[in-house]
Motif scaffolding. Structure first.
Motif, PDB file in Angstrom:
ATOM      1  N   CYS A 194       0.836  -1.207   0.000  1.00  0.00           N
ATOM      2  CA  CYS A 194       0.000   0.000   0.000  1.00  0.00           C
ATOM      3  C   CYS A 194       0.870   1.256   0.000  1.00  0.00           C
ATOM      4  CB  CYS A 194      -0.940   0.006   1.200  1.00  0.00           C
ATOM      5  SG  CYS A 194      -2.300  -1.158   1.071  1.00  0.00           S
ATOM      6  N   GLN A 195       1.942   1.253   0.796  1.00  0.00           N
ATOM      7  CA  GLN A 195       2.839   2.403   0.846  1.00  0.00           C
ATOM      8  C   GLN A 195       3.537   2.598  -0.500  1.00  0.00           C
ATOM      9  OE1 GLN A 195       6.400   2.097   3.289  1.00  0.00           O
ATOM     10  NE2 GLN A 195       6.223   4.251   3.861  1.00  0.00           N
ATOM     11  N   MET A 196       3.990   1.512  -1.113  1.00  0.00           N
ATOM     12  CA  MET A 196       4.648   1.625  -2.418  1.00  0.00           C
ATOM     13  C   MET A 196       3.672   2.142  -3.467  1.00  0.00           C
ATOM     14  SD  MET A 196       7.227  -1.647  -2.638  1.00  0.00           S
ATOM     15  CE  MET A 196       6.110  -2.934  -2.100  1.00  0.00           C
ATOM     16  N   HIS A 197       2.419   1.698  -3.410  1.00  0.00           N
ATOM     17  CA  HIS A 197       1.407   2.160  -4.358  1.00  0.00           C
ATOM     18  C   HIS A 197       1.171   3.652  -4.203  1.00  0.00           C
ATOM     19  CE1 HIS A 197      -2.777   2.463  -6.048  1.00  0.00           C
ATOM     20  NE2 HIS A 197      -2.168   1.775  -6.996  1.00  0.00           N
ATOM     21  N   ARG A 198       1.053   4.123  -2.954  1.00  0.00           N
ATOM     22  CA  ARG A 198       0.871   5.555  -2.719  1.00  0.00           C
ATOM     23  C   ARG A 198       2.077   6.347  -3.210  1.00  0.00           C
ATOM     24  NH1 ARG A 198      -0.847   3.440   2.294  1.00  0.00           N
ATOM     25  NH2 ARG A 198       1.077   4.134   3.291  1.00  0.00           N
ATOM     26  N   GLU A 199       3.269   5.814  -2.963  1.00  0.00           N
ATOM     27  CA  GLU A 199       4.495   6.499  -3.391  1.00  0.00           C
ATOM     28  C   GLU A 199       4.553   6.624  -4.912  1.00  0.00           C
ATOM     29  OE1 GLU A 199       7.854   8.638  -2.561  1.00  0.00           O
ATOM     30  OE2 GLU A 199       6.607   7.684  -1.039  1.00  0.00           O
ATOM     31  N   LEU A 200       4.240   5.545  -5.613  1.00  0.00           N
ATOM     32  CA  LEU A 200       4.289   5.579  -7.074  1.00  0.00           C
ATOM     33  C   LEU A 200       3.217   6.520  -7.635  1.00  0.00           C
ATOM     34  CD1 LEU A 200       5.007   1.839  -7.852  1.00  0.00           C
ATOM     35  CD2 LEU A 200       6.573   3.771  -8.120  1.00  0.00           C
ATOM     36  N   LYS A 201       2.035   6.535  -7.028  1.00  0.00           N
ATOM     37  CA  LYS A 201       0.995   7.470  -7.465  1.00  0.00           C
ATOM     38  C   LYS A 201       1.468   8.906  -7.283  1.00  0.00           C
ATOM     39  CE  LYS A 201      -3.336   6.910  -6.257  1.00  0.00           C
ATOM     40  NZ  LYS A 201      -4.567   6.526  -5.512  1.00  0.00           N
ATOM     41  N   TYR A 202       2.097   9.186  -6.139  1.00  0.00           N
ATOM     42  CA  TYR A 202       2.598  10.529  -5.856  1.00  0.00           C
ATOM     43  C   TYR A 202       3.706  10.911  -6.840  1.00  0.00           C
ATOM     44  CZ  TYR A 202       5.007  14.363  -3.558  1.00  0.00           C
ATOM     45  OH  TYR A 202       5.612  15.562  -3.295  1.00  0.00           O
ATOM     46  N   ARG A 203       4.648  10.012  -7.062  1.00  0.00           N
ATOM     47  CA  ARG A 203       5.784  10.315  -7.943  1.00  0.00           C
ATOM     48  C   ARG A 203       5.343  10.484  -9.385  1.00  0.00           C
ATOM     49  NH1 ARG A 203      10.622  11.363  -5.014  1.00  0.00           N
ATOM     50  NH2 ARG A 203      10.309  10.323  -3.032  1.00  0.00           N
ATOM     51  N   LYS A 204       4.406   9.668  -9.846  1.00  0.00           N
ATOM     52  CA  LYS A 204       3.934   9.785 -11.233  1.00  0.00           C
ATOM     53  C   LYS A 204       3.143  11.076 -11.419  1.00  0.00           C
ATOM     54  CE  LYS A 204       5.338   5.639 -12.443  1.00  0.00           C
ATOM     55  NZ  LYS A 204       6.269   5.284 -13.449  1.00  0.00           N
ATOM     56  N   LYS A 205       2.375  11.461 -10.393  1.00  0.00           N
ATOM     57  CA  LYS A 205       1.567  12.676 -10.466  1.00  0.00           C
ATOM     58  C   LYS A 205       2.452  13.912 -10.460  1.00  0.00           C
ATOM     59  CE  LYS A 205      -0.644  14.064  -6.847  1.00  0.00           C
ATOM     60  NZ  LYS A 205      -1.545  14.201  -5.714  1.00  0.00           N
ATOM     61  N   ASN A 206       3.548  13.887  -9.720  1.00  0.00           N
ATOM     62  CA  ASN A 206       4.409  15.055  -9.560  1.00  0.00           C
ATOM     63  C   ASN A 206       5.669  14.993 -10.409  1.00  0.00           C
ATOM     64  OD1 ASN A 206       2.698  16.271  -7.709  1.00  0.00           O
ATOM     65  ND2 ASN A 206       3.559  15.109  -6.019  1.00  0.00           N
ATOM     66  N   SER A 207       5.660  14.144 -11.426  1.00  0.00           N
ATOM     67  CA  SER A 207       6.852  14.077 -12.269  1.00  0.00           C
ATOM     68  C   SER A 207       6.705  15.063 -13.420  1.00  0.00           C
ATOM     69  CB  SER A 207       7.043  12.656 -12.807  1.00  0.00           C
ATOM     70  OG  SER A 207       5.996  12.336 -13.679  1.00  0.00           O
ATOM     71  N   SER A 208       7.828  15.512 -13.886  1.00  0.00           N
ATOM     72  CA  SER A 208       7.826  16.402 -15.039  1.00  0.00           C
ATOM     73  C   SER A 208       8.693  15.777 -16.114  1.00  0.00           C
ATOM     74  CB  SER A 208       8.348  17.784 -14.663  1.00  0.00           C
ATOM     75  OG  SER A 208       9.644  17.676 -14.132  1.00  0.00           O
ATOM     76  N   VAL A 209       8.279  15.955 -17.332  1.00  0.00           N
ATOM     77  CA  VAL A 209       9.003  15.387 -18.458  1.00  0.00           C
ATOM     78  C   VAL A 209       9.681  16.523 -19.194  1.00  0.00           C
ATOM     79  CG1 VAL A 209       8.787  14.101 -20.609  1.00  0.00           C
ATOM     80  CG2 VAL A 209       7.358  13.507 -18.646  1.00  0.00           C
ATOM     81  N   VAL A 210      10.965  16.351 -19.447  1.00  0.00           N
ATOM     82  CA  VAL A 210      11.724  17.333 -20.196  1.00  0.00           C
ATOM     83  C   VAL A 210      12.087  16.698 -21.533  1.00  0.00           C
ATOM     84  CG1 VAL A 210      13.815  18.729 -20.272  1.00  0.00           C
ATOM     85  CG2 VAL A 210      12.652  18.339 -18.100  1.00  0.00           C
ATOM     86  N   VAL A 211      11.631  17.313 -22.604  1.00  0.00           N
ATOM     87  CA  VAL A 211      11.924  16.802 -23.938  1.00  0.00           C
ATOM     88  C   VAL A 211      13.046  17.644 -24.514  1.00  0.00           C
ATOM     89  CG1 VAL A 211      10.999  16.361 -26.226  1.00  0.00           C
ATOM     90  CG2 VAL A 211       9.536  16.076 -24.218  1.00  0.00           C
ATOM     91  N   MET A 212      14.123  16.969 -24.861  1.00  0.00           N
ATOM     92  CA  MET A 212      15.263  17.675 -25.424  1.00  0.00           C
ATOM     93  C   MET A 212      15.577  17.093 -26.784  1.00  0.00           C
ATOM     94  SD  MET A 212      17.729  17.970 -22.082  1.00  0.00           S
ATOM     95  CE  MET A 212      19.028  18.687 -23.018  1.00  0.00           C
ATOM     96  N   GLN A 213      15.938  17.940 -27.694  1.00  0.00           N
ATOM     97  CA  GLN A 213      16.366  17.478 -28.997  1.00  0.00           C
ATOM     98  C   GLN A 213      17.871  17.649 -29.069  1.00  0.00           C
ATOM     99  OE1 GLN A 213      14.197  19.688 -31.899  1.00  0.00           O
ATOM    100  NE2 GLN A 213      12.343  18.483 -31.623  1.00  0.00           N
ATOM    101  N   PRO A 214      18.535  16.675 -29.682  1.00  0.00           N
ATOM    102  CA  PRO A 214      19.985  16.810 -29.785  1.00  0.00           C
ATOM    103  C   PRO A 214      20.355  17.981 -30.695  1.00  0.00           C
ATOM    104  CG  PRO A 214      19.206  14.908 -31.026  1.00  0.00           C
ATOM    105  CD  PRO A 214      18.035  15.475 -30.300  1.00  0.00           C
ATOM    106  N   ALA A 215      21.483  18.571 -30.409  1.00  0.00           N
ATOM    107  CA  ALA A 215      21.985  19.674 -31.222  1.00  0.00           C
ATOM    108  C   ALA A 215      22.346  19.133 -32.611  1.00  0.00           C
ATOM    109  CB  ALA A 215      23.204  20.304 -30.562  1.00  0.00           C
TER     110      ALA A 215
END
Length: 134
Positions: free
Chosen positions: A103-124
């Motif tokens: 249950c704790q791991m499930h809550r942690e993963l829900k929290y981390r997925k909700k508060n994650s940010s994705v950075v998209v970078m294109q190579p130079a």
């Protein structure tokens, strides 16, 4: 893992902080365990080892106290997200209250997925060296 170590976002017995995870774990904990494995990008059937392996191993006289999948997932989540703890605490948590741990791991993963940010970078763009003589 980057940055300073943090604590788990909820305590081991923090079910009241996310009642849906708590109810899911109470009514169908094997399903919750498989969901945790899937959310952590592991095989969803991995927690079934915790259910099946004790009976198989005990048939050969080998006692199994620590649920291997629960322990592996807990350590993996802790290392990936930089959560403070120790292997000894993970073993104790997995042995004493494996369902609370899921249950704790499930809550942690829900929290981390909700508060994650994705950075998209294109190579130079690469410029191939030219032939200056031509």
């Amino acid at each position: 893992m980057a940055g300073p170590l943090t604590n788990w976002n909820t305590g081991l017995f923090g079910c009241c902080e996310d009642m849906s995870s708590c109810c899911y774990g109470f009514w169908c904990c094997p399903c919750l365990a498989c969901t945790v494995a899937g959310k952590f990008d592991e095989n969803r059937c991995l927690p079934l080892c915790d259910i099946c392996s004790p009976s198989v191993l005990s048939a050969f006289g080998i006692p199994l106290i620590v649920p291997p999948a629960a322990l592996a997932l807990r350590v993996g989540i802790r290392h990936k997200y930089g959560i403070k703890s120790s292997l000894c605490k993970d073993i104790a948590t997995s042995c004493v209250c494996v369902w609370c741990s899921y249950c704790q791991m499930h809550r942690e993963l829900k929290y981390r997925k909700k508060n994650s940010s994705v950075v998209v970078m294109q190579p130079a763009p690469m410029v191939a060296p030219g032939n200056p003589g031509k």
